[in-house]
Design a protein around this motif. Sequence first.
Motif, PDB file in Angstrom:
ATOM      1  N   PRO A 130      -8.809  -8.808  16.392  1.00 54.44           N
ATOM      2  CA  PRO A 130      -7.967  -7.567  17.179  1.00 54.44           C
ATOM      3  C   PRO A 130      -7.477  -6.704  16.087  1.00 54.44           C
ATOM      4  O   PRO A 130      -7.555  -5.522  16.214  1.00 54.44           O
ATOM      5  N   VAL A 131      -6.922  -7.195  15.088  1.00 45.70           N
ATOM      6  CA  VAL A 131      -6.612  -6.184  13.882  1.00 45.70           C
ATOM      7  C   VAL A 131      -7.816  -5.410  13.273  1.00 45.70           C
ATOM      8  O   VAL A 131      -7.866  -4.209  13.061  1.00 45.70           O
ATOM      9  N   GLN A 132      -8.935  -6.129  13.231  1.00 42.51           N
ATOM     10  CA  GLN A 132     -10.029  -5.210  12.751  1.00 42.51           C
ATOM     11  C   GLN A 132     -10.514  -4.244  13.814  1.00 42.51           C
ATOM     12  O   GLN A 132     -10.683  -3.061  13.121  1.00 42.51           O
ATOM     13  N   PRO A 183     -11.547  -1.826   3.287  1.00 44.28           N
ATOM     14  CA  PRO A 183     -11.053  -3.225   3.071  1.00 44.28           C
ATOM     15  C   PRO A 183     -11.694  -3.912   3.733  1.00 44.28           C
ATOM     16  O   PRO A 183     -11.877  -5.318   3.568  1.00 44.28           O
ATOM     17  N   ALA A 184     -12.244  -3.685   4.958  1.00 42.57           N
ATOM     18  CA  ALA A 184     -12.695  -4.640   5.936  1.00 42.57           C
ATOM     19  C   ALA A 184     -13.890  -5.426   5.563  1.00 42.57           C
ATOM     20  O   ALA A 184     -14.529  -6.200   6.396  1.00 42.57           O
ATOM     21  N   TRP A 185     -14.618  -4.876   4.452  1.00 40.89           N
ATOM     22  CA  TRP A 185     -15.723  -5.449   3.931  1.00 40.89           C
ATOM     23  C   TRP A 185     -15.652  -6.948   3.823  1.00 40.89           C
ATOM     24  O   TRP A 185     -16.389  -7.886   3.764  1.00 40.89           O
ATOM     25  N   SER A 186     -14.349  -7.375   3.312  1.00 39.09           N
ATOM     26  CA  SER A 186     -14.091  -8.767   3.169  1.00 39.09           C
ATOM     27  C   SER A 186     -14.169  -9.397   4.420  1.00 39.09           C
ATOM     28  O   SER A 186     -14.272 -10.798   4.452  1.00 39.09           O
ATOM     29  N   ILE A 187     -13.505  -8.879   5.602  1.00 41.77           N
ATOM     30  CA  ILE A 187     -13.535  -9.549   6.509  1.00 41.77           C
ATOM     31  C   ILE A 187     -14.714  -9.995   7.211  1.00 41.77           C
ATOM     32  O   ILE A 187     -15.054 -10.967   7.876  1.00 41.77           O
ATOM     33  N   MET A 334      -5.195  -4.692   5.713  1.00 41.72           N
ATOM     34  CA  MET A 334      -6.122  -3.742   6.569  1.00 41.72           C
ATOM     35  C   MET A 334      -5.634  -2.420   6.691  1.00 41.72           C
ATOM     36  O   MET A 334      -6.324  -1.535   7.198  1.00 41.72           O
ATOM     37  N   THR A 335      -4.253  -1.970   6.315  1.00 44.37           N
ATOM     38  CA  THR A 335      -3.836  -0.952   6.724  1.00 44.37           C
ATOM     39  C   THR A 335      -3.581   0.068   5.510  1.00 44.37           C
ATOM     40  O   THR A 335      -3.288   1.125   5.663  1.00 44.37           O
TER      41      THR A 335
END
Length: 409
Positions: A130-132, A183-187, A334-335
Motif C-alpha cells: 500500500p505505501v509503495q 528509495p523504493a529500489w530496496s522494496i 519512502m517519503t
Amino acid sequence: MGWWAARARASRPARGVYGGRVRGRPATLEVMRHTTAEPAGRPPSIAALTGLRAVAAVWVVLFHYRADVERLVPPARHLDPLLASGYLGVDVFFVLSGFVLAYNYGHRLDRWRPREARDFVQNRVARVWPVQVVTLHADLLYAAAVGALGVSADGHRRTPAAYVENLTMTHLWFSDRPSFNAPAWSISAEWLVYLLCPLLLLGFARVRRAGTALAGAAGLYAVMLLVFALFALPNGNVPHAGLLRVVVEFVAGVLLVRVHQQAPRGIGRAALPVAVALVLVVLLVPRSHGGGYWLAPAFALLVLLLAAGTGPLAAVLSTRWSVLWGEASYCLYMTHVLVQPLLRSVVHPLADGRGSAAGALVLVLDALVLGAVALLLRRAVEVPARGLLRARTRHAASAPRQPVGAPNG
C-alpha cells in the motif's frame, strides 16, 4: 513450535511481549515492519530492533539531505563521512529483515506448509505494497507537474514499463537504474527475498548449531565483499549490487537467529561499544565505507547483540519513542525524497544569509515536516490498508470452498 517459544521466553526479557505491558501501557508495538497478529506461543518482540530501524532510516535521510545539511549548517561538514555513508542504512534494513522474519516465522515454516507460505507472502504484500503504491503515484504526479516523465539524463526511469514494474515491486529485477520514487529500489529487492523466504526458512530449520550458522553468515559476507573487491565499478558498485546485497544480508540475518537462540543473554552489553566503534571508524577511516560495503558485517553483529535485549543501547532503542519512530521508519524512508523538493523551495530559503543558527532551525523544521508526513502516511494508509488486506485474506481463508463450477453468488 513449543521448543522455539520456550527457548525464546527463556532468553528474552518479559518487557515488550505481545499482550503484556510496557511501562504501564499495552505492548501493542510491532517489531520492525514484519509483524502480524499471531497465535499464542509466538516469540516475544525485540523492541530494540524496532528502535534500530529508526536509526537506520534517519541515517538514510541524512545521506540524501547531506548537501542541504552542510549548506545550511557549514560546521556539519566535519561530520561529512558519517553523512556520506548513510546509504549503508539500507544494509541495516536488509539484515534486520532476515533476522526478524526468521525469528517470527521460523517455527511456522520449518516444514513445507503451503497455506502458511501463502499467508506469509500475503502478509508481506499487505505490509509493504500500500505505501509503495501511494508513493509511486505521488512521484508520478510530481514528475508530470514538472515535466520529468520519461528517462532523465542520469537514467532515472519514469516510463509506462517502469510504472508497471513499480506496481508489481519488480523494478529492480529488470534494471539497475532508479525508477519513480528512488528509495523504493530496496522494496523491490526485499520483495524478491520475501518470495524466497519460505524456502530459506526450510533450509534454516536444518541448521542446528550456532557455529554452523555463524560460519555461514560470515562466508556469505566474505563472498559479497570479494565480489565488490574484484568487480566494483568506479562508483564502488557492481552490476545488480542491490540484489547481491539483499540476498547476502537477508540470508545472513536468517542464520543469525540460530546464533541468537544459543548465545548468552549478556552479550547485549557489547552493543554500545560496537556502535561507538562503528561511528569512529566511519569518521576517522573514510575509505572504510567508500562504496565497498566493508562495514556491512558489523551491522549484522550489532543486530545480533541488540537482539539479546540487554545493555544501555538496547534500553535506549527500546523506549516508547524509539519504537514509535521505528514503526514509522518505513513511511519516513519512502517519503523523504518526495518531500525534499518542497522543503528546498519553501523552507530552506528562510535561512538564506542568516548563518548557521538559522540553518539549524530550518533543519529542525525539516525534521518536523518529514516526521509529520511519515506519521500521517502510516496512520492514513499503512495501518488501515494493511488491516484491510489482512482481513480480506483471513475471510478468504475461512470461507467454505465451493465445488468446481459453482456460481459465485
